[in-house]
Design an enzyme around this catalytic site. Structure first.
Site, PDB file in Angstrom:
ATOM      1  N   THR A 153     -56.277 -62.082  12.561  1.00 43.39           N
ATOM      2  CA  THR A 153     -55.405 -62.810  11.644  1.00 43.39           C
ATOM      3  C   THR A 153     -55.096 -61.873  10.477  1.00 43.39           C
ATOM      4  OG1 THR A 153     -55.176 -64.806  10.284  1.00 43.39           O
ATOM      5  CG2 THR A 153     -57.386 -63.858  10.441  1.00 43.39           C
ATOM      6  N   THR A 154     -54.283 -62.324   9.524  1.00 47.30           N
ATOM      7  CA  THR A 154     -53.915 -61.453   8.406  1.00 47.30           C
ATOM      8  C   THR A 154     -55.148 -61.261   7.531  1.00 47.30           C
ATOM      9  OG1 THR A 154     -51.773 -62.526   8.538  1.00 47.30           O
ATOM     10  CG2 THR A 154     -52.142 -61.098   6.658  1.00 47.30           C
ATOM     11  N   HIS A 164     -54.564 -69.284   3.217  1.00 46.38           N
ATOM     12  CA  HIS A 164     -55.340 -68.609   4.262  1.00 46.38           C
ATOM     13  C   HIS A 164     -56.754 -69.168   4.320  1.00 46.38           C
ATOM     14  CE1 HIS A 164     -56.615 -65.749   7.256  1.00 46.38           C
ATOM     15  NE2 HIS A 164     -55.361 -65.405   7.385  1.00 46.38           N
ATOM     16  N   GLY A 165     -57.052 -69.766   5.455  1.00 46.74           N
ATOM     17  CA  GLY A 165     -58.410 -70.231   5.729  1.00 46.74           C
ATOM     18  C   GLY A 165     -58.770 -71.544   5.057  1.00 46.74           C
ATOM     19  N   HIS A 171     -54.276 -72.956  10.455  1.00 52.70           N
ATOM     20  CA  HIS A 171     -55.278 -72.966  11.526  1.00 52.70           C
ATOM     21  C   HIS A 171     -56.172 -74.193  11.485  1.00 52.70           C
ATOM     22  CE1 HIS A 171     -59.080 -71.734  13.503  1.00 52.70           C
ATOM     23  NE2 HIS A 171     -58.238 -71.259  14.395  1.00 52.70           N
ATOM     24  N   ARG A 181     -45.024 -62.300  14.449  1.00 55.67           N
ATOM     25  CA  ARG A 181     -45.750 -61.025  14.454  1.00 55.67           C
ATOM     26  C   ARG A 181     -45.038 -60.029  15.351  1.00 55.67           C
ATOM     27  NH1 ARG A 181     -51.329 -61.720  12.422  1.00 55.67           N
ATOM     28  NH2 ARG A 181     -51.558 -59.531  12.979  1.00 55.67           N
ATOM     29  N   ASN A 217     -48.382 -74.383   8.424  1.00 54.68           N
ATOM     30  CA  ASN A 217     -48.166 -73.240   9.303  1.00 54.68           C
ATOM     31  C   ASN A 217     -48.417 -73.676  10.753  1.00 54.68           C
ATOM     32  OD1 ASN A 217     -48.876 -70.962  10.941  1.00 54.68           O
ATOM     33  ND2 ASN A 217     -49.021 -69.725   9.102  1.00 54.68           N
ATOM     34  N   GLU A 267     -42.859 -65.803   7.607  1.00 54.61           N
ATOM     35  CA  GLU A 267     -43.816 -64.738   7.289  1.00 54.61           C
ATOM     36  C   GLU A 267     -43.540 -63.555   8.179  1.00 54.61           C
ATOM     37  OE1 GLU A 267     -47.875 -65.769   7.761  1.00 54.61           O
ATOM     38  OE2 GLU A 267     -47.772 -67.359   6.291  1.00 54.61           O
ATOM     39  N   GLU A 311     -48.231 -65.008  -3.145  1.00 51.70           N
ATOM     40  CA  GLU A 311     -49.155 -65.923  -2.489  1.00 51.70           C
ATOM     41  C   GLU A 311     -50.523 -65.262  -2.532  1.00 51.70           C
ATOM     42  OE1 GLU A 311     -47.928 -67.998   1.024  1.00 51.70           O
ATOM     43  OE2 GLU A 311     -49.984 -68.108   1.775  1.00 51.70           O
ATOM     44  N   ARG A 323     -47.546 -62.659  19.433  1.00 50.98           N
ATOM     45  CA  ARG A 323     -48.689 -63.302  20.094  1.00 50.98           C
ATOM     46  C   ARG A 323     -48.650 -64.824  20.001  1.00 50.98           C
ATOM     47  NH1 ARG A 323     -53.503 -61.437  16.057  1.00 50.98           N
ATOM     48  NH2 ARG A 323     -52.581 -59.411  16.504  1.00 50.98           N
ATOM     49  N   HIS A 324     -47.972 -65.341  18.963  1.00 57.28           N
ATOM     50  CA  HIS A 324     -47.830 -66.810  18.917  1.00 57.28           C
ATOM     51  C   HIS A 324     -46.344 -67.174  18.782  1.00 57.28           C
ATOM     52  CE1 HIS A 324     -48.435 -65.815  14.687  1.00 57.28           C
ATOM     53  NE2 HIS A 324     -49.741 -65.716  14.798  1.00 57.28           N
ATOM     54  N   ASP A 350     -48.117 -71.738  13.538  1.00 53.27           N
ATOM     55  CA  ASP A 350     -48.328 -70.610  14.461  1.00 53.27           C
ATOM     56  C   ASP A 350     -49.226 -70.972  15.636  1.00 53.27           C
ATOM     57  OD1 ASP A 350     -46.907 -69.062  12.678  1.00 53.27           O
ATOM     58  OD2 ASP A 350     -48.646 -67.944  11.950  1.00 53.27           O
ATOM     59  N   HIS A 351     -50.278 -71.734  15.339  1.00 51.03           N
ATOM     60  CA  HIS A 351     -51.298 -71.900  16.391  1.00 51.03           C
ATOM     61  C   HIS A 351     -50.962 -72.993  17.396  1.00 51.03           C
ATOM     62  CE1 HIS A 351     -53.324 -68.559  14.854  1.00 51.03           C
ATOM     63  NE2 HIS A 351     -53.420 -69.098  13.650  1.00 51.03           N
ATOM     64  N   HIS A 382     -45.149 -67.309  11.284  1.00 48.92           N
ATOM     65  CA  HIS A 382     -45.307 -65.857  11.198  1.00 48.92           C
ATOM     66  C   HIS A 382     -44.869 -65.244  12.521  1.00 48.92           C
ATOM     67  CE1 HIS A 382     -48.381 -62.338  10.355  1.00 48.92           C
ATOM     68  NE2 HIS A 382     -47.153 -61.900  10.572  1.00 48.92           N
ATOM     69  N   ARG A 392     -50.938 -70.480  28.159  1.00 50.92           N
ATOM     70  CA  ARG A 392     -50.535 -70.802  29.524  1.00 50.92           C
ATOM     71  C   ARG A 392     -49.140 -70.316  29.877  1.00 50.92           C
ATOM     72  NH1 ARG A 392     -53.181 -74.939  32.578  1.00 50.92           N
ATOM     73  NH2 ARG A 392     -55.332 -74.249  32.471  1.00 50.92           N
TER      74      ARG A 392
HETATM   75  N1  PXP Z   1     -50.439 -67.776   4.187  1.00 47.91           N
HETATM   76  C1  PXP Z   1     -50.244 -66.588   4.785  1.00 47.91           C
HETATM   77  C2  PXP Z   1     -49.474 -65.541   4.061  1.00 47.91           C
HETATM   78  C3  PXP Z   1     -50.737 -66.346   6.093  1.00 47.91           C
HETATM   79  O1  PXP Z   1     -50.540 -65.148   6.669  1.00 47.91           O
HETATM   80  C4  PXP Z   1     -51.393 -67.387   6.763  1.00 47.91           C
HETATM   81  C5  PXP Z   1     -51.862 -67.185   8.178  1.00 47.91           C
HETATM   82  O2  PXP Z   1     -50.785 -66.916   9.001  1.00 47.91           O
HETATM   83  C6  PXP Z   1     -51.561 -68.607   6.106  1.00 47.91           C
HETATM   84  C7  PXP Z   1     -51.098 -68.778   4.808  1.00 47.91           C
HETATM   85  C8  PXP Z   1     -52.250 -69.765   6.752  1.00 47.91           C
HETATM   86  O3  PXP Z   1     -53.579 -69.429   7.019  1.00 47.91           O
HETATM   87  P1  PXP Z   1     -54.452 -70.404   7.910  1.00 47.91           P
HETATM   88  O4  PXP Z   1     -53.791 -70.465   9.249  1.00 47.91           O
HETATM   89  O5  PXP Z   1     -55.783 -69.736   7.943  1.00 47.91           O
HETATM   90  O6  PXP Z   1     -54.486 -71.728   7.218  1.00 47.91           O
END
Ligand code: PXP
Length: 250
Positions: free
Chosen positions: A106-107, A200-201, A223, A51, A13, A76, A157, A55-56, A15-16, A49, A24
């Site tokens: 976050t989600t 996630h996480g 992340h 959103r 992922n 996503e 998921e 935001r990202h 996103d970050h 994702h 910036r």
């Molecule tokens: N899976 C889903 C459905 C998510 O929403 C996210 C966060 O956007 C992730 C996985 C990845 O989570 P993380 O960025 O905490 O690894």
């Protein structure tokens, strides 16, 4: 059920990368460049994702990823008309439906599928007809798994956020109980004919017990990997995650 059911895929992922860029404004760092590096490091797919508040990831990122990636894009999105129209325009390989609240960082939880069964069944119909593999992001909760199967989701998921939070807080009994729930729901969903993903996480410390579930076919991780890339570079950060996943699977 014993024995691995197939290779465990890693979805990265990105996103970050966009979060840092947007801090910036401007164009750097570029999420597509990160995605291509992730591909080169062994990612089996890229997750992004879009959103509601952008935001990202932004709309232009989705277009760039659609044009530039060789591996599948997992898009996503919340179950809104706006996102459905975007998904139908780009027709990504996969769509993952997630809950979304503006005020959350976050989600935070899984989708309440059981409460919104009719609406979600109608919502995912056109996405499936367009050829997208539809995944539903849910907590490890039996009624949610059953509802995801009933509405025609092909994939669930499982939300690993609570398991990872308990681990980080040293609450080992609660962590192990959550891991048991995740394991049970992976088996249950697989028996219902659903493909099982998780995410996630997840970090180097928490990935292996989840990667070891034979029913889990894909992990989506973002992340931690983007943070770790600051210290060791993105390719190396991803290769280490891949190594840990493969070791747990083996
Ligand atoms: N899976 C889903 C459905 C998510 O929403 C996210 C966060 O956007 C992730 C996985 C990845 O989570 P993380 O960025 O905490 O690894």
């Amino acid at each position: 059920m014993t024995g691995a059911l197939g290779k465990l895929r890693l979805g990265v992922n990105i996103d970050h990368v966009a979060t840092v860029r947007n801090a910036r404004g401007g164009a750097y760092p570029d999420p597509l460049r990160a995605a291509l590096l992730a591909e080169a490091a062994g990612a089996d797919g890229i997750t992004a994702h879009l959103r509601e508040d952008r935001r990202h990831i932004g709309d232009a990122d989705i277009e760039a990823l659609t044009d530039g990636l060789s591996v599948p894009l997992n898009f996503e999105m919340a179950a809104t008309d706006e996102m459905q129209a975007i998904a139908l325009r780009y027709r990504p390989h996969a769509v993952c439906i997630v809950p979304e609240k503006r005020e959350e960082r976050t989600t935070e939880g899984g989708l309440e599928v059981a409460r919104e069964e009719n609406r979600l069944a109608h919502f995912i119909g056109p996405l499936r007809e367009a050829g997208c593999r539809v995944s539903i992001f849910i907590a490890a909760d039996r009624p949610q798994v059953e509802a995801a199967a009933r509405i025609g989701g092909q994939v669930i998921e499982l939300h690993t956020g609570a398991y990872c939070d308990f681990h980080a807080e040293g609450r080992t009994q609660e962590r192990d109980a959550e891991l048991d729930r995740l394991r049970d729901m992976a088996v249950y969903a697989h028996d219902l004919g659903l493909e099982v993903h998780a995410g996630h996480g997840l970090t180097y410390d928490t990935v292996q017990p989840v990667a070891a579930f034979p029913q889990v076919m894909e992990l989506n991780i973002g992340h931690f990997l983007i943070g770790e890339a600051i210290f060791r570079g993105l390719k190396d950060a991803i290769r280490e995650m891949r190594r840990l996943m493969d070791a747990a699977r083996g």
